[in-house]
Design a protein around this motif. Sequence first.
Motif, PDB file in Angstrom:
ATOM      1  N   VAL A   1     -17.058  95.117   2.111  1.00 40.90           N
ATOM      2  CA  VAL A   1     -18.461  94.686   2.159  1.00 40.90           C
ATOM      3  C   VAL A   1     -19.098  94.810   0.779  1.00 40.90           C
ATOM      4  CG1 VAL A   1     -20.723  95.136   3.178  1.00 40.90           C
ATOM      5  CG2 VAL A   1     -18.670  95.301   4.591  1.00 40.90           C
ATOM      6  N   GLU A   2     -18.854  95.923   0.096  1.00 44.00           N
ATOM      7  CA  GLU A   2     -19.384  96.098  -1.260  1.00 44.00           C
ATOM      8  C   GLU A   2     -18.822  95.036  -2.191  1.00 44.00           C
ATOM      9  OE1 GLU A   2     -18.451 100.115  -2.305  1.00 44.00           O
ATOM     10  OE2 GLU A   2     -20.366 100.884  -1.541  1.00 44.00           O
ATOM     11  N   THR A   3     -17.524  94.726  -2.053  1.00 41.02           N
ATOM     12  CA  THR A   3     -16.902  93.716  -2.910  1.00 41.02           C
ATOM     13  C   THR A   3     -17.517  92.346  -2.671  1.00 41.02           C
ATOM     14  OG1 THR A   3     -14.827  94.958  -2.886  1.00 41.02           O
ATOM     15  CG2 THR A   3     -14.722  92.673  -3.600  1.00 41.02           C
ATOM     16  N   LEU A   4     -17.874  92.045  -1.444  1.00 44.28           N
ATOM     17  CA  LEU A   4     -18.514  90.763  -1.146  1.00 44.28           C
ATOM     18  C   LEU A   4     -19.746  90.567  -2.017  1.00 44.28           C
ATOM     19  CD1 LEU A   4     -18.796  88.226   0.679  1.00 44.28           C
ATOM     20  CD2 LEU A   4     -20.190  89.643   2.211  1.00 44.28           C
ATOM     21  N   GLY A   5     -20.489  91.645  -2.245  1.00 41.21           N
ATOM     22  CA  GLY A   5     -21.697  91.552  -3.057  1.00 41.21           C
ATOM     23  C   GLY A   5     -21.429  91.253  -4.519  1.00 41.21           C
ATOM     24  N   GLN A   6     -20.166  91.321  -4.946  1.00 39.03           N
ATOM     25  CA  GLN A   6     -19.809  91.040  -6.330  1.00 39.03           C
ATOM     26  C   GLN A   6     -19.166  89.665  -6.495  1.00 39.03           C
ATOM     27  OE1 GLN A   6     -17.545  94.437  -8.010  1.00 39.03           O
ATOM     28  NE2 GLN A   6     -18.201  95.587  -6.205  1.00 39.03           N
ATOM     29  N   CYS A   7     -19.060  88.913  -5.399  1.00 34.33           N
ATOM     30  CA  CYS A   7     -18.400  87.610  -5.431  1.00 34.33           C
ATOM     31  C   CYS A   7     -19.381  86.495  -5.801  1.00 34.33           C
ATOM     32  CB  CYS A   7     -17.769  87.305  -4.072  1.00 34.33           C
ATOM     33  SG  CYS A   7     -16.389  88.383  -3.652  1.00 34.33           S
ATOM     34  N   SER A   8     -18.824  85.394  -6.274  1.00 38.63           N
ATOM     35  CA  SER A   8     -19.609  84.202  -6.577  1.00 38.63           C
ATOM     36  C   SER A   8     -19.125  83.078  -5.671  1.00 38.63           C
ATOM     37  CB  SER A   8     -19.435  83.802  -8.052  1.00 38.63           C
ATOM     38  OG  SER A   8     -20.163  82.620  -8.331  1.00 38.63           O
ATOM     39  N   LEU A   9     -19.980  82.704  -4.716  1.00 36.52           N
ATOM     40  CA  LEU A   9     -19.641  81.680  -3.729  1.00 36.52           C
ATOM     41  C   LEU A   9     -20.751  80.631  -3.710  1.00 36.52           C
ATOM     42  CD1 LEU A   9     -18.479  84.109  -0.883  1.00 36.52           C
ATOM     43  CD2 LEU A   9     -17.045  82.989  -2.604  1.00 36.52           C
ATOM     44  N   PRO A  10     -20.800  79.777  -4.711  1.00 38.27           N
ATOM     45  CA  PRO A  10     -21.921  78.837  -4.855  1.00 38.27           C
ATOM     46  C   PRO A  10     -22.055  77.830  -3.729  1.00 38.27           C
ATOM     47  CG  PRO A  10     -20.176  78.352  -6.431  1.00 38.27           C
ATOM     48  CD  PRO A  10     -19.840  79.676  -5.822  1.00 38.27           C
ATOM     49  N   GLY A  11     -20.992  77.598  -2.957  1.00 39.49           N
ATOM     50  CA  GLY A  11     -21.075  76.635  -1.867  1.00 39.49           C
ATOM     51  C   GLY A  11     -21.318  77.255  -0.505  1.00 39.49           C
ATOM     52  N   LEU A  12     -21.367  78.589  -0.426  1.00 38.07           N
ATOM     53  CA  LEU A  12     -21.464  79.277   0.859  1.00 38.07           C
ATOM     54  C   LEU A  12     -22.818  79.020   1.526  1.00 38.07           C
ATOM     55  CD1 LEU A  12     -19.846  81.245   2.683  1.00 38.07           C
ATOM     56  CD2 LEU A  12     -21.186  83.093   1.649  1.00 38.07           C
ATOM     57  N   GLN A  13     -22.776  78.594   2.791  1.00 38.74           N
ATOM     58  CA  GLN A  13     -23.989  78.339   3.560  1.00 38.74           C
ATOM     59  C   GLN A  13     -24.091  79.215   4.811  1.00 38.74           C
ATOM     60  OE1 GLN A  13     -23.311  73.915   3.792  1.00 38.74           O
ATOM     61  NE2 GLN A  13     -25.437  73.839   3.112  1.00 38.74           N
ATOM     62  N   LYS A  14     -22.945  79.639   5.329  1.00 41.04           N
ATOM     63  CA  LYS A  14     -22.934  80.383   6.591  1.00 41.04           C
ATOM     64  C   LYS A  14     -22.050  81.615   6.449  1.00 41.04           C
ATOM     65  CE  LYS A  14     -22.471  79.520  11.564  1.00 41.04           C
ATOM     66  NZ  LYS A  14     -22.146  78.503  12.590  1.00 41.04           N
TER      67      LYS A  14
END
Length: 364
Positions: free
Chosen positions: A221-234
């Motif tokens: 969960v913490e790692t998710l906050g460090q990701c770059s997902l410019p297309g993520l909508q859901k």
Amino acid sequence: MATSYLFTHKQEQNEWRVLRLEKHLLTDIRWRDTDSRNRVVQEFASAAEAAAHVECFVALRKRAGYRVREVEQASDTIVLPPELTGRPLRRWLSKTDRSPGRFVLVVDRRMSSETLAKSIDRMQQEKLPMVVADISSRTPPTERLSRAFIGKSLPTVRSLVVTNIMPVKHGFQHGDISTVFVAMPNLQRAMVNGDFEFRPFEHSALNELCMLSEPLRNSPVETLGQCSLPGLQKLAIMLREEVRSECHDKACAIALSTLDAPRLEWVRVRGIEDITVFLDELSSRGLPPSLHTLWLEGEISDEDALLDVLERHADVLRTLRSLSLPLLDEVSSCAADRVKEILPCYEDRSNELYIFPNTITEAW
């Protein structure tokens, strides 16, 4: 004698049949109104372990609204699959011929690295739009699954499901799942269910992400906050179903606020220990500008504290089109009425089913 369990649901379009034959479990999943089905054979150390595993699975399915019918069968009336007819139990990988466009990989720790590598080569050759990796054993293959994708390229894959056919004990890790994402540059939808890790990564095509586990650890969960997902909508996150999660509510809220996802519109978080704490942290940091739907499920320990948080952050939360909270189960009717006054965007979605991995697999 053998025991057979039939799981049906009045809304979900699938049927599970689990046969326990001494220390073996045969799981057959059939999607109603179609010819699509999937079968997995599991071997346990003893009949007692197999029975305990089924007991846990039955409890989880009942919580999800399934009806369970238990039938005793004479062993000599059962037609066994080839895996159990006179030969040592073996695992296999296959491209299912009843689900066009889907490559199904059934894998456990007994599968050699060479066989795993060959299966991924087959994925590249088949060029199918969907990959389903079923971790079928209680002792999954840890990091070998993720390592096998390093250096591979699967540009045709649009949907990915990494899951356990049946729940496994917490503590077995699937490895660094980010290597799988990187190997699929055009991936649009992904669901990862189980004990996994991943390093911060960037993926421009990913549109929908589901992270599930029982429970979900703090690290991913913490790692998710460090990701770059410019297309993520859901985005859907299940912190826990029954087991207490080690991921703190604040950590999850922080991850949502720091995740680089400028197009994020829809978020669902399930298994929150204290929704008041989660909302306070998330609202204090500011909601993603594009977010219009926030769906929270979990516990509310103090309704007065919740009302205080909603009043303090009303200006922030009113930017949402829909905010779903479990008020009918967690607070008094007076408190629920007050929430509706503070936030006209409040909705009750408690009757909507939770999306289980098998329904996601079929829908995708």
